[in-house]
Structures are given as structure tokens and as C-alpha cells.
Scaffold this motif. Structure first.
Motif, PDB file in Angstrom:
ATOM      1  N   VAL A 259       0.833  -1.213   0.000  1.00  8.72           N
ATOM      2  CA  VAL A 259       0.000   0.000   0.000  1.00  8.72           C
ATOM      3  C   VAL A 259       0.870   1.266   0.000  1.00  8.72           C
ATOM      4  CG1 VAL A 259      -1.775   1.280   1.283  1.00  8.72           C
ATOM      5  CG2 VAL A 259      -1.903  -1.219   1.120  1.00  8.72           C
ATOM      6  N   ASN A 260       1.862   1.315   0.879  1.00 12.22           N
ATOM      7  CA  ASN A 260       2.628   2.573   1.017  1.00 12.22           C
ATOM      8  C   ASN A 260       3.710   2.716  -0.040  1.00 12.22           C
ATOM      9  OD1 ASN A 260       1.171   2.223   3.386  1.00 12.22           O
ATOM     10  ND2 ASN A 260       2.529   3.562   4.512  1.00 12.22           N
ATOM     11  N   ASP A 261       4.415   1.638  -0.345  1.00  9.99           N
ATOM     12  CA  ASP A 261       5.536   1.748  -1.291  1.00  9.99           C
ATOM     13  C   ASP A 261       5.091   1.583  -2.734  1.00  9.99           C
ATOM     14  OD1 ASP A 261       7.162   2.058   0.879  1.00  9.99           O
ATOM     15  OD2 ASP A 261       7.845  -0.029   0.913  1.00  9.99           O
ATOM     16  N   LEU A 262       4.122   0.671  -2.956  1.00 10.38           N
ATOM     17  CA  LEU A 262       3.723   0.399  -4.344  1.00 10.38           C
ATOM     18  C   LEU A 262       2.376   1.025  -4.704  1.00 10.38           C
ATOM     19  CD1 LEU A 262       4.881  -3.316  -4.762  1.00 10.38           C
ATOM     20  CD2 LEU A 262       6.096  -1.226  -5.340  1.00 10.38           C
ATOM     21  N   ARG A 263       1.799   1.761  -3.746  1.00  7.68           N
ATOM     22  CA  ARG A 263       0.537   2.475  -3.999  1.00  7.68           C
ATOM     23  C   ARG A 263      -0.594   1.531  -4.398  1.00  7.68           C
ATOM     24  NH1 ARG A 263       1.035   6.198  -0.970  1.00  7.68           N
ATOM     25  NH2 ARG A 263       3.117   6.956  -0.918  1.00  7.68           N
ATOM     26  N   GLY A 264      -0.553   0.319  -3.860  1.00 14.34           N
ATOM     27  CA  GLY A 264      -1.655  -0.617  -4.101  1.00 14.34           C
ATOM     28  C   GLY A 264      -2.812  -0.282  -3.161  1.00 14.34           C
ATOM     29  N   GLY A 265      -3.978  -0.879  -3.425  1.00 14.89           N
ATOM     30  CA  GLY A 265      -5.148  -0.583  -2.594  1.00 14.89           C
ATOM     31  C   GLY A 265      -5.258  -1.544  -1.409  1.00 14.89           C
ATOM     32  N   LEU A 266      -5.722  -1.000  -0.282  1.00  9.32           N
ATOM     33  CA  LEU A 266      -5.952  -1.860   0.896  1.00  9.32           C
ATOM     34  C   LEU A 266      -6.969  -2.960   0.577  1.00  9.32           C
ATOM     35  CD1 LEU A 266      -6.338   0.165   4.227  1.00  9.32           C
ATOM     36  CD2 LEU A 266      -4.772  -1.725   3.741  1.00  9.32           C
ATOM     37  N   ASP A 267      -7.905  -2.615  -0.307  1.00  8.03           N
ATOM     38  CA  ASP A 267      -8.959  -3.583  -0.664  1.00  8.03           C
ATOM     39  C   ASP A 267      -8.433  -4.783  -1.440  1.00  8.03           C
ATOM     40  OD1 ASP A 267     -10.618  -1.822   0.479  1.00  8.03           O
ATOM     41  OD2 ASP A 267     -11.505  -1.073  -1.391  1.00  8.03           O
ATOM     42  N   ASP A 268      -7.224  -4.650  -1.990  1.00  9.28           N
ATOM     43  CA  ASP A 268      -6.647  -5.781  -2.742  1.00  9.28           C
ATOM     44  C   ASP A 268      -6.033  -6.819  -1.793  1.00  9.28           C
ATOM     45  OD1 ASP A 268      -7.181  -4.238  -4.933  1.00  9.28           O
ATOM     46  OD2 ASP A 268      -5.125  -3.501  -5.150  1.00  9.28           O
ATOM     47  N   CYS A 269      -5.997  -6.488  -0.478  1.00 13.03           N
ATOM     48  CA  CYS A 269      -5.308  -7.371   0.486  1.00 13.03           C
ATOM     49  C   CYS A 269      -6.324  -8.193   1.287  1.00 13.03           C
ATOM     50  CB  CYS A 269      -4.493  -6.556   1.488  1.00 13.03           C
ATOM     51  SG  CYS A 269      -3.300  -5.441   0.742  1.00 13.03           S
ATOM     52  N   VAL A 270      -6.047  -9.484   1.408  1.00 12.30           N
ATOM     53  CA  VAL A 270      -6.823 -10.313   2.336  1.00 12.30           C
ATOM     54  C   VAL A 270      -5.840 -11.000   3.288  1.00 12.30           C
ATOM     55  CG1 VAL A 270      -8.788 -10.749   0.806  1.00 12.30           C
ATOM     56  CG2 VAL A 270      -6.787 -12.277   0.725  1.00 12.30           C
ATOM     57  N   VAL A 271      -6.342 -11.394   4.445  1.00 12.24           N
ATOM     58  CA  VAL A 271      -5.478 -12.038   5.447  1.00 12.24           C
ATOM     59  C   VAL A 271      -5.857 -13.508   5.555  1.00 12.24           C
ATOM     60  CG1 VAL A 271      -4.773 -12.040   7.868  1.00 12.24           C
ATOM     61  CG2 VAL A 271      -5.188  -9.859   6.696  1.00 12.24           C
ATOM     62  N   TRP A 272      -4.861 -14.363   5.355  1.00 10.99           N
ATOM     63  CA  TRP A 272      -5.063 -15.820   5.434  1.00 10.99           C
ATOM     64  C   TRP A 272      -4.799 -16.275   6.871  1.00 10.99           C
ATOM     65  CZ3 TRP A 272      -6.278 -19.606   1.708  1.00 10.99           C
ATOM     66  CH2 TRP A 272      -6.129 -20.920   2.146  1.00 10.99           C
TER      67      TRP A 272
ATOM     68  N   LEU B  22     -11.443 -17.316   4.445  1.00 11.34           N
ATOM     69  CA  LEU B  22     -11.826 -16.420   3.346  1.00 11.34           C
ATOM     70  C   LEU B  22     -12.837 -17.101   2.424  1.00 11.34           C
ATOM     71  CD1 LEU B  22      -8.177 -15.281   2.654  1.00 11.34           C
ATOM     72  CD2 LEU B  22      -9.975 -13.806   3.579  1.00 11.34           C
ATOM     73  N   THR B  23     -13.593 -16.305   1.696  1.00 12.78           N
ATOM     74  CA  THR B  23     -14.503 -16.883   0.708  1.00 12.78           C
ATOM     75  C   THR B  23     -13.753 -17.043  -0.618  1.00 12.78           C
ATOM     76  OG1 THR B  23     -15.232 -14.732  -0.101  1.00 12.78           O
ATOM     77  CG2 THR B  23     -16.473 -15.669   1.752  1.00 12.78           C
ATOM     78  N   ILE B  24     -14.334 -17.850  -1.491  1.00 10.31           N
ATOM     79  CA  ILE B  24     -13.707 -18.047  -2.809  1.00 10.31           C
ATOM     80  C   ILE B  24     -13.610 -16.707  -3.545  1.00 10.31           C
ATOM     81  CG2 ILE B  24     -13.983 -19.155  -5.076  1.00 10.31           C
ATOM     82  CD1 ILE B  24     -15.271 -21.501  -3.644  1.00 10.31           C
ATOM     83  N   ASP B  25     -14.655 -15.916  -3.462  1.00  7.70           N
ATOM     84  CA  ASP B  25     -14.643 -14.621  -4.157  1.00  7.70           C
ATOM     85  C   ASP B  25     -13.561 -13.703  -3.594  1.00  7.70           C
ATOM     86  OD1 ASP B  25     -16.575 -15.352  -5.848  1.00  7.70           O
ATOM     87  OD2 ASP B  25     -18.216 -14.295  -4.823  1.00  7.70           O
ATOM     88  N   GLU B  26     -13.419 -13.693  -2.264  1.00 10.09           N
ATOM     89  CA  GLU B  26     -12.381 -12.846  -1.652  1.00 10.09           C
ATOM     90  C   GLU B  26     -10.994 -13.265  -2.150  1.00 10.09           C
ATOM     91  OE1 GLU B  26     -14.197 -11.516   2.695  1.00 10.09           O
ATOM     92  OE2 GLU B  26     -13.489 -13.567   2.457  1.00 10.09           O
ATOM     93  N   LEU B  27     -10.798 -14.578  -2.210  1.00 11.83           N
ATOM     94  CA  LEU B  27      -9.485 -15.064  -2.667  1.00 11.83           C
ATOM     95  C   LEU B  27      -9.269 -14.760  -4.144  1.00 11.83           C
ATOM     96  CD1 LEU B  27      -9.153 -18.414  -0.751  1.00 11.83           C
ATOM     97  CD2 LEU B  27      -7.464 -16.575  -0.787  1.00 11.83           C
TER      98      LEU B  27
END
Ligand code: 13P
Ligand code: SF4
Length: 354
Positions: free
Chosen positions: A171-184, A193-198
């Protein structure tokens, strides 16, 4: 002190002592080289002459040193109880299970693992087998860019085992979105996680954290800003995302030291990393105002296991012809872990900055 000095002198060039920045002063005093985990890995790889490397740090660092040194060299960890709670949060069986689940969903072939140095040799070997790379806090940005490019359009990174370093880098270095991250979560079926989240995630972050850095809080940052005029907040990227977002500077231990060393006299700092290092910085730079960011955070208890008595014991044993606490990684594990470590060492330019 005298006994350590005498033993080290007697051993001469046959021993090389590496000291991580979180080590106690009484240990750092005897280190031939000090550094962050990346610098120490490179130093270990660059010491083909010394038959004995005494690693004053934690177990995963000594394992990496063993993998990177020649078979004729022996790496010694003065206290085998010097582990790392974060590294313990990812067991190889859990990681293999995670990969199998990703494979069943058809996602594994487009996923590249990026594994933080703070992990067991077995997890580094998994990373080597699966075409990924190791990273440290000083080269995570380069490593993650490399992995995302390798994963290709719509691909994913499985980031192990520190969710905070993974999230902060993306998020901070590569300017990616927080929403692109999931926690396993390794304790839940399908990571919780759900299949859609993954399917829609770019970053699959392992649910691991540092028990020291995870305790620095937003409230401590706010209090430092209230109480210390013109304070600059500098933190390690293992801190939680909310804390890193509020900091002025973020970096590995080596980078924290270099940033403070380069600052003008009179600069006020609140530093969010391990206490041994912060206390040493305050003594080394008396013309700057250096405070520990959060009063309630204590030393890294496992780093602190290495003390002068253990170091003296390891050195005096060598003088007597005895090798205590050698760290020997299984050859097959070492081979695949080396592939992933070599991939890290081959990453372009930025890896060598700090
Ligand atoms: P560095 O790589 O920045 O030295 O960090 C190692 C570590 O264990 C931090 O908790
Ligand atoms: Fe592990 Fe945290 Fe200690 Fe570093 S500070 S060695 S990540 S427990």
C-alpha cells in the motif's frame, strides 16, 4: 568482558562474529560486523575464510547464514532459545496446506510466494520450490514488485509470514489498494476467506506479526506529536499499517540508523523499533533528542537471550576445541532455501541500499 576479549583474541581469524542491531551492548561490543538481517546475510555469504561464524541474533538469521556459507563453515547461535515469535507463526504444514487449497481453487499457478527473512528454513525452501523470493525489510519493495510482475496480470502474491510488512509495502511503497489485500488465517478452513475474496485479492497476507512491533500504537504516535515539539516519527515496517501511515519515516534497522545519523543536531525523534537499538541510538547521538515511541513496549525477549555469558561460553568452547550450538540446516531444505535467497540477492539495485 575480559574473558570474551581473551577468547576472541585466541581464536583470531578463525572466528567471525555477526551482531544484529537488536543485540545488547555487551554483545555488540564484540561483533566484527553489525547490521540488519539483509546486511548480515550478505556478510555471512562474503566470509569464506572464517571456519566459525558466531551469529548474535535469532535462529532464522543463523539458519540463513548456514545456508549462505560454505559447507566447511560452521554457524553457531550462542543460545538456541533465541527464536522469533513471528517466524513461529508460519509452520511448514500450514503453508503447504494453504498452497494446496489455492491449487484446488486454480489460483496457485498464478501466485508467487514472497517470504520475509523472518521465517524458518523450511518456509524459505517452500518459497524456492514455488518460484518465489525471500525479502527483508530493506528490500521488500523491490522483491514485491518483482513478484507481482512475475505473477502477471490478475496474478497474486502470497506474503509470508508478516502481514504488516506485506500490507505496508504493497500500500505505502507500491501504492496498491488496501482492498486488494486479504489475510489468510492458518487456523481456519480456506484461511477464513470466501472463494470470491481469494479470487479478487492481489495480496494474500499470512496472519503473522511481530509481537514487539505490533504493539506500537496510533495513540503513542499522537502522544509523541503532542508532547515533543517538532518530533519526527520513525518506525520499522513491521509496525501496524495505521502506525506506519502516521510516521514520517519508515525503514529497516539499518535505514533507521542511517536516517538518524544523517539528521542535523537538535532533531527530535520518536523511534518505533526494538529498545536495545533505540537506547544505543540515544547514547550514540547525544546531540539529537531520541525517545522510544511507546513506553509499554519491551525488548525483543528472544534477541535478548544472547547475552555476554552465552557469547563467552560459545567462544571459550571453541578455544577448547568444542563447537556448541551449531546450526545445521538439512541439505535438501538448504538447497531449495538457497534458491529463494539467491533470488533475493539477485534482485535489482535497491536491495543494496539499506
Ligand atoms: P531488520 O531486517 O530491519 O534488521 O529487522 C529484523 C527484525 O527482526 C525486525 O524485527
Ligand atoms: Fe522476531 Fe519481532 Fe524479535 Fe524481530 S523483533 S526477532 S520479528 S519477535
Amino acid at each position: 568482558m575480559e574473558r570474551a576479549r581473551a577468547a576472541k583474541a585466541a581464536l583470531g581469524d578463525s572466528v567471525f562474529i555477526l551482531g544484529h542491531h537488536y543485540q545488547r551492548d555487551e554483545v555488540i561490543e564484540f561483533a566484527d560486523v553489525t547490521g540488519d538481517s539483509f546486511k548480515l546475510a550478505k556478510e555471512a555469504a562474503a566470509r569464506p575464510a572464517a571456519p566459525f561464524i558466531v551469529f548474535c541474533g535469532v535462529h532464522f538469521m543463523a539458519e540463513s547464514a548456514d545456508i549462505l556459507t560454505a559447507d566447511t563453515q560452521t554457524v553457531i547461535l550462542p543460545d538456541l532459545a533465541a527464536g522469533c515469535s513471528m517466524a513461529d507463526m508460519a509452520a511448514i504444514d500450514q503453508v503447504e496446506d494453504c498452497w494446496d487449497e489455492l491449487a484446488e481453487l486454480g489460483l496457485a499457478q498464478s501466485t508467487v510466494p514472497v517470504t520475509y527473512m523472518n521465517s524458518s528454513a523450511a518456509i524459505k525452501a517452500f518459497t524456492g520450490r514455488r518460484g518465489g523470493t525471500i525479502c527483508t525489510s530493506s528490500n521488500a519493495k523491490t522483491a514485491l514488485s518483482w513478484a507481482l510482475e512475475r505473477a502477471g496480470e490478475g496474478g497474486k502474491v502470497l506474503f509470508l509470514p508478516d502481514q504488516h510488512l506485506g500490507r505496508n509495502t504493497y500500500v505505502n511503497d507500491l501504492r496498491g489498494g488496501l482492498d486488494d489485500c486479504v489475510v489468510w488465517d492458518p487456523h481456519k478452513p480456506m484461511g477464513g476467506l470466501t472463494i470470491d475474496e481469494l479470487r479478487s485479492a492481489t495480496m494474500i497476507l499470512w496472519r503473522g506479526h511481530c509481537s514487539v512491533h505490533g504493539r506500537f500504537s496510533v495513540e503513542a504516535v499522537q502522544a509523541a506529536r503532542r508532547e515533543i515539539p517538532d518530533v519526527k516519527i520513525i518506525v520499522h515496517p513491521e509496525c501496524r499499517h495505521e502506525v506506519v501511515e502516521l510516521a514520517d519515516e519508515v525503514g529497516s534497522t539499518e535505514r533507521i540508523i542511517k536516517t538518524i545519523a544523517a539528521a542535523p543536531a537538535g532533531t527530535a525523534w520518536a523511534v518505533g523499533t526494538e529498545l536495545n537499538l533505540v537506547s544505543r541510538l540515544a547514547r550514540q547521538f547525544p546531540d539529537q533528542r531520541i525517545a522510544f515511541l511507546e513506553k509499554n513496549v519491551c525488548y525483543c525477549s528472544t534477541m535478548n537471550r544472547i547475552d555476554l555469558p552465552h557469547l563467552v561460553w560459545a567462544l571459550e568452547s571453541l578455544v577448547d576445541g568444542m563447537v556448541v550450538n551449531p546450526i545445521r540446516v538439512d541439505p535438501d531444505v538448504a538447497h531449495h532455501a538457497r534458491v529463494a535467497l539467491d533470488q533475493m540477492l539477485a534482485l535489482p539495485g535497491e536491495t543494496h541500499k539499506d
